[in-house]
Design a protein around this motif. Structure first.
Motif, mmCIF file in Angstrom:
data_model
loop_
_atom_site.group_PDB
_atom_site.id
_atom_site.type_symbol
_atom_site.label_atom_id
_atom_site.label_comp_id
_atom_site.label_asym_id
_atom_site.label_seq_id
_atom_site.Cartn_x
_atom_site.Cartn_y
_atom_site.Cartn_z
ATOM 1 N N LYS A 110 -17.795 -3.459 -48.047
ATOM 2 C CA LYS A 110 -18.538 -4.568 -47.429
ATOM 3 C C LYS A 110 -19.798 -4.838 -48.254
ATOM 4 C CE LYS A 110 -15.490 -4.730 -44.238
ATOM 5 N NZ LYS A 110 -14.484 -5.825 -44.263
ATOM 6 N N TRP A 111 -19.614 -5.661 -49.293
ATOM 7 C CA TRP A 111 -20.691 -5.892 -50.252
ATOM 8 C C TRP A 111 -21.923 -6.510 -49.599
ATOM 9 C CZ3 TRP A 111 -19.990 -3.720 -54.854
ATOM 10 C CH2 TRP A 111 -18.682 -3.499 -55.297
ATOM 11 N N ARG A 112 -21.709 -7.453 -48.712
ATOM 12 C CA ARG A 112 -22.842 -8.165 -48.134
ATOM 13 C C ARG A 112 -23.660 -7.294 -47.191
ATOM 14 N NH1 ARG A 112 -19.297 -13.442 -46.625
ATOM 15 N NH2 ARG A 112 -17.848 -11.755 -46.173
ATOM 16 N N ARG A 113 -23.090 -6.211 -46.702
ATOM 17 C CA ARG A 113 -23.849 -5.272 -45.880
ATOM 18 C C ARG A 113 -24.662 -4.315 -46.735
ATOM 19 N NH1 ARG A 113 -19.245 -3.404 -41.439
ATOM 20 N NH2 ARG A 113 -18.760 -5.505 -40.612
ATOM 21 N N TRP A 114 -24.109 -3.924 -47.868
ATOM 22 C CA TRP A 114 -24.765 -2.944 -48.722
ATOM 23 C C TRP A 114 -25.872 -3.566 -49.571
ATOM 24 C CZ3 TRP A 114 -20.652 0.903 -51.068
ATOM 25 C CH2 TRP A 114 -19.994 1.543 -50.023
ATOM 26 N N LEU A 115 -25.649 -4.804 -50.044
ATOM 27 C CA LEU A 115 -26.604 -5.457 -50.932
ATOM 28 C C LEU A 115 -27.028 -6.795 -50.338
ATOM 29 C CD1 LEU A 115 -24.835 -4.832 -54.365
ATOM 30 C CD2 LEU A 115 -26.801 -3.592 -53.468
ATOM 31 N N GLY A 116 -28.276 -7.128 -50.490
ATOM 32 C CA GLY A 116 -28.734 -8.433 -50.066
ATOM 33 C C GLY A 116 -28.340 -9.508 -51.060
ATOM 34 N N ALA A 117 -28.717 -10.739 -50.761
ATOM 35 C CA ALA A 117 -28.364 -11.865 -51.629
ATOM 36 C C ALA A 117 -28.904 -11.683 -53.051
ATOM 37 C CB ALA A 117 -28.861 -13.174 -51.016
ATOM 38 N N PRO A 118 -30.176 -11.281 -53.262
ATOM 39 C CA PRO A 118 -30.656 -11.098 -54.640
ATOM 40 C C PRO A 118 -29.871 -10.043 -55.411
ATOM 41 C CG PRO A 118 -32.505 -11.219 -53.109
ATOM 42 C CD PRO A 118 -31.270 -11.096 -52.273
ATOM 43 N N GLY A 119 -29.530 -8.945 -54.749
ATOM 44 C CA GLY A 119 -28.753 -7.910 -55.420
ATOM 45 C C GLY A 119 -27.360 -8.370 -55.778
ATOM 46 N N LEU A 120 -26.731 -9.137 -54.874
ATOM 47 C CA LEU A 120 -25.402 -9.651 -55.165
ATOM 48 C C LEU A 120 -25.421 -10.667 -56.301
ATOM 49 C CD1 LEU A 120 -23.965 -10.069 -51.554
ATOM 50 C CD2 LEU A 120 -23.271 -8.392 -53.281
ATOM 51 N N VAL A 121 -26.475 -11.465 -56.382
ATOM 52 C CA VAL A 121 -26.590 -12.431 -57.486
ATOM 53 C C VAL A 121 -26.668 -11.693 -58.813
ATOM 54 C CG1 VAL A 121 -28.086 -14.168 -58.529
ATOM 55 C CG2 VAL A 121 -27.612 -14.250 -56.081
ATOM 56 N N ARG A 122 -27.499 -10.646 -58.877
ATOM 57 C CA ARG A 122 -27.625 -9.892 -60.127
ATOM 58 C C ARG A 122 -26.321 -9.183 -60.485
ATOM 59 N NH1 ARG A 122 -32.873 -8.828 -57.918
ATOM 60 N NH2 ARG A 122 -32.078 -6.939 -56.940
ATOM 61 N N LEU A 123 -25.687 -8.563 -59.486
ATOM 62 C CA LEU A 123 -24.452 -7.829 -59.750
ATOM 63 C C LEU A 123 -23.327 -8.763 -60.197
ATOM 64 C CD1 LEU A 123 -23.115 -5.041 -59.695
ATOM 65 C CD2 LEU A 123 -22.451 -5.509 -57.318
ATOM 66 N N SER A 124 -23.189 -9.885 -59.520
ATOM 67 C CA SER A 124 -22.146 -10.830 -59.907
ATOM 68 C C SER A 124 -22.407 -11.417 -61.295
ATOM 69 C CB SER A 124 -22.057 -11.953 -58.873
ATOM 70 O OG SER A 124 -23.274 -12.674 -58.789
ATOM 71 N N THR A 125 -23.674 -11.602 -61.649
ATOM 72 C CA THR A 125 -23.997 -12.100 -62.988
ATOM 73 C C THR A 125 -23.599 -11.099 -64.058
ATOM 74 O OG1 THR A 125 -25.863 -13.367 -62.094
ATOM 75 C CG2 THR A 125 -25.854 -12.941 -64.464
ATOM 76 N N ILE A 126 -23.869 -9.818 -63.801
ATOM 77 C CA ILE A 126 -23.488 -8.774 -64.760
ATOM 78 C C ILE A 126 -21.970 -8.714 -64.912
ATOM 79 C CG2 ILE A 126 -23.495 -6.291 -65.169
ATOM 80 C CD1 ILE A 126 -26.234 -6.196 -63.777
#
Length: 639
Positions: free
Chosen positions: A389-405
């Motif tokens: 559950k990605w959205r529970r573990w990471l907030g929106a800023p973290g998901l943006v950075r991770l998806s960019t990588i």
């Protein structure tokens, strides 16, 4: 190397001559076998094919000489031909498109093939448009049809500065300015016919038969004006070394691509305009019109921001060409490309160039506040969300950075391959004077042959790993995959052909929940079967290898089983989205395999393009010891 040379001369001789007889002299002097990507009996891998004595084709003005002839350019059309020694498929295995084209040619109606194909494709699109669409009779928000109609409404009634700020909760405009300009033009024409169709605010949810006919007509007319010419130029330029029949079959396979028809003519959108501009950019690269290609690609981006999926491939190719041209011409091309791109962007965003105004379109075009994905999209994040559950573990800023990588890592091999291939080609063809270097300006960069694979890798990386992906975004990787199909031989003899068709069919299946909601079940089945029969595909005749054979059979079996289960089984109340989630898992697995295959295939072709190291023409400088020895010998001789 074991993969590039064969000890059996008989197979080599058959590969190059097509004959089963071997002369005695050829046995005594065997010729090493080249890699299968470089094998051809007509030398069509070359940018300029050899001209036979009886050929009616003129000599190409781009024929290379001197040093350039030592590194001939490769042809995308020849790349997709059958490897030498393989028989053409029999007539019974060909699709109806090839049979019809052959009949038209033999009947003396060759000139009618293209107009009849375009009229037939337009007619099929119009038939699909007679069905349901997104949000039909579902107030208060309706769907994509109402969004497009609402944009026509606000653009003709409001000042430009309010286009991206007016009543955002109700389908606020969230596409770049070229879409807004297109909406304004269509709205002006529609309001001239009937003003009530697009009256400000009071026309929300307007669904009269006349207005729907007009809206459907705008989609079809946009296709005819942008997408159809782009497809026509592709088959004429990319496949220029292929026969007229192959070009006509390729035209049909592109025009009848089922996913674009179902989404644009069925669900209701204008994706073909974005795809058409991107394809026009590719068409321009073939004839070395790099500045024109830059303009067309900016237009594609300015119509829908999802064209950014292609940016790494297009940008890497153009940057690689700057390296290929050398310091002088390459630097000049780089600055001209930069100036053309910036000027085009500024002209499109001219009404919003002030610092306060530019924030409104940018915040709408890149909506990072919407979340990682919408609905059930068959990408990595949605498929893995079943377990993690990605959205529970990471907030929106973290998901943006991770998806960019993840996204950058996905297309990084493609970027490196294009840049290294161009640099390697430049080193091999470097001239001793400016006159020889100037010849490169008149031809395309050798890495052009890898562009369709690079586009597939880049767009699939964005679709699988980027932030905020729609299920309809799969149309972007579908275009290069369909380009590979169009240039391959009909009948399923090459891995490009089979991977491309598998990806196309599974992509259409991945959009089934959306199409089912729109009431397009009949169109979904009819258009998919029509296209597969047209190109002559059967999942039982997969011949390339064990991987694609097993993947095809298992995928189609799972798709069929899921469709049957969906009609006879009711999902449990605890898991109402059971079938859409299973759809995502099946589709994402195939998409991931296709992404890996595109990287592998691009690497193979890039390696074949670069070739083994070639000794430099200039003799190495003598060492200091050697120079002293030579000097001593010359002194003794003089004495």
């Amino acid at each position: 190397m074991p993969g590039f040379y064969s000890a059996g001369f008989e197979s080599i001789y058959r590969c190059f001559t097509g004959s089963s007889e071997v002369s005695q002299s050829e046995i005594h002097a065997p010729v090493p076998r080249r890699h299968h990507l470089l094998q051809t009996e007509s030398q069509k891998w070359m940018y300029t094919p050899s001209i036979s004595p009886g050929s009616s084709r003129p000599v190409s003005p781009t024929m290379a000489h001197d040093r350039l002839s030592r590194h001939p350019q490769l042809s995308f059309s020849a790349l997709l031909e059958q490897p030498a020694g393989q028989k053409r498929v029999v007539d019974e295995q060909c699709g109806w498109a090839r049979k019809w084209v052959r009949w038209m040619h033999r009947s003396g109606m060759r000139g009618w093939v293209i107009p009849v194909s375009m009229v037939g494709a337009a007619w099929i699109k119009w038939l699909v448009s007679l069905g349901g669409y997104s949000g039909f009779n579902t107030p208060p928000m309706f769907g994509d049809y109402e969004a497009q109609r609402h944009w026509l409404e606000i653009t003709i009634h409001l000042p430009l500065r309010q286009w991206y700020t007016y009543d955002l909760p109700y389908w606020g405009l969230d596409y770049p300015p070229l879409t807004a300009y297109h909406s304004w033009l269509c709205g002006k024409i529609g309001s001239w016919i009937e003003p009530s169709w697009f009256a400000l605010d009071v026309s929300r949810g307007y669904e009269s038969e006349d207005s729907k006919t007009f809206m459907r007509a705008t989609v079809l007319l946009s296709d005819i004006l942008v997408y159809f010419p782009a497809v026509f130029l592709f088959v004429k330029r990319f496949l220029r070394h292929r026969s007229g029949r192959t070009q006509h079959v390729a035209l049909l396979s592109l025009l009848l691509q089922p996913a674009v028809i179902l989404i644009d003519s069925g669900h209701f959108q204008y994706n073909s305009v974005m795809l058409g501009f991107a394809l026009l950019a590719l068409d321009s690269l073939v004839v070395s019109s790099d500045l024109t290609a830059a303009v067309f690609f900016v237009l594609s981006l300015a119509f829908k921001q999802m064209a950014l999926y292609y940016a790494p491939a297009i940008g890497s190719y153009l940057l690689g060409k700057c390296l290929f041209l050398g310091p002088h011409h390459g630097r000049s091309l780089f600055f001209r490309l930069a100036a053309t791109t910036i000027l085009t962007v500024l002209l499109l965003f001219l009404p919003w160039l002030s610092p306060a105004a530019i924030r409104n379109p940018l915040s709408r075009i890149f909506p990072f506040n919407r979340g990682l994905f919408e609905d059930k999209v068959a990408n990595f994040w949605c498929a893995s969300d079943v377990v993690v559950k990605w959205r529970r573990w990471l907030g929106a800023p973290g998901l943006v950075r991770l998806s960019t990588i993840f996204t950058a890592a996905g297309f990084a091999p493609m970027v490196w391959g294009l840049l290294y291939g161009a640099w390697s080609a430049a080193e091999r063809t470097r001239g001793d004077n400016k006159k020889q270097d100037k010849k490169r300006v008149q031809i395309s960069c050798p890495t052009l042959v890898v562009i369709p694979y690079a586009l597939l890798t880049s767009s699939l990386s964005f679709f699988l790993f980027s932030f905020q992906v729609h299920e309809k975004s799969v149309l972007l990787p579908l275009m290069p995959a369909t380009l590979l199909i169009s240039g391959a031989e009909s009948g399923g003899v090459g891995e490009d052909w089979e991977w491309g068709i598998l990806f196309n069919n599974v992509a259409v299946f991945s959009m089934w929940p959306l199409l089912k909601k729109d009431g397009l079940g009949l169109q979904y089945v009819a258009v998919t079967l029509l296209w597969n029969r047209a190109i002559g595909y059967s999942p039982l005749n997969v011949k390339s290898g064990a991987v694609i054979r097993v993947l095809s059979l298992s995928s189609y079996g799972a798709i069929l089983a899921l469709h049957i289960a969906e009609t006879v089984v009711t999902p449990p109340a605890r898991y109402p989205d059971l079938f859409p989630v299973l759809n995502v898992l099946i589709s994402a697995a195939v998409f991931g395999c296709t992404w890996l295959w595109s990287i592998k295939r691009g690497a193979e072709i890039g390696w074949a393009l670069a070739g083994p190291p070639r000794p430099r023409d200039r003799e190495p400088k003598a060492s200091s010891v050697g120079r002293r020895s030579v000097h001593k010998m010359s002194v003794e001789e003089n004495t």
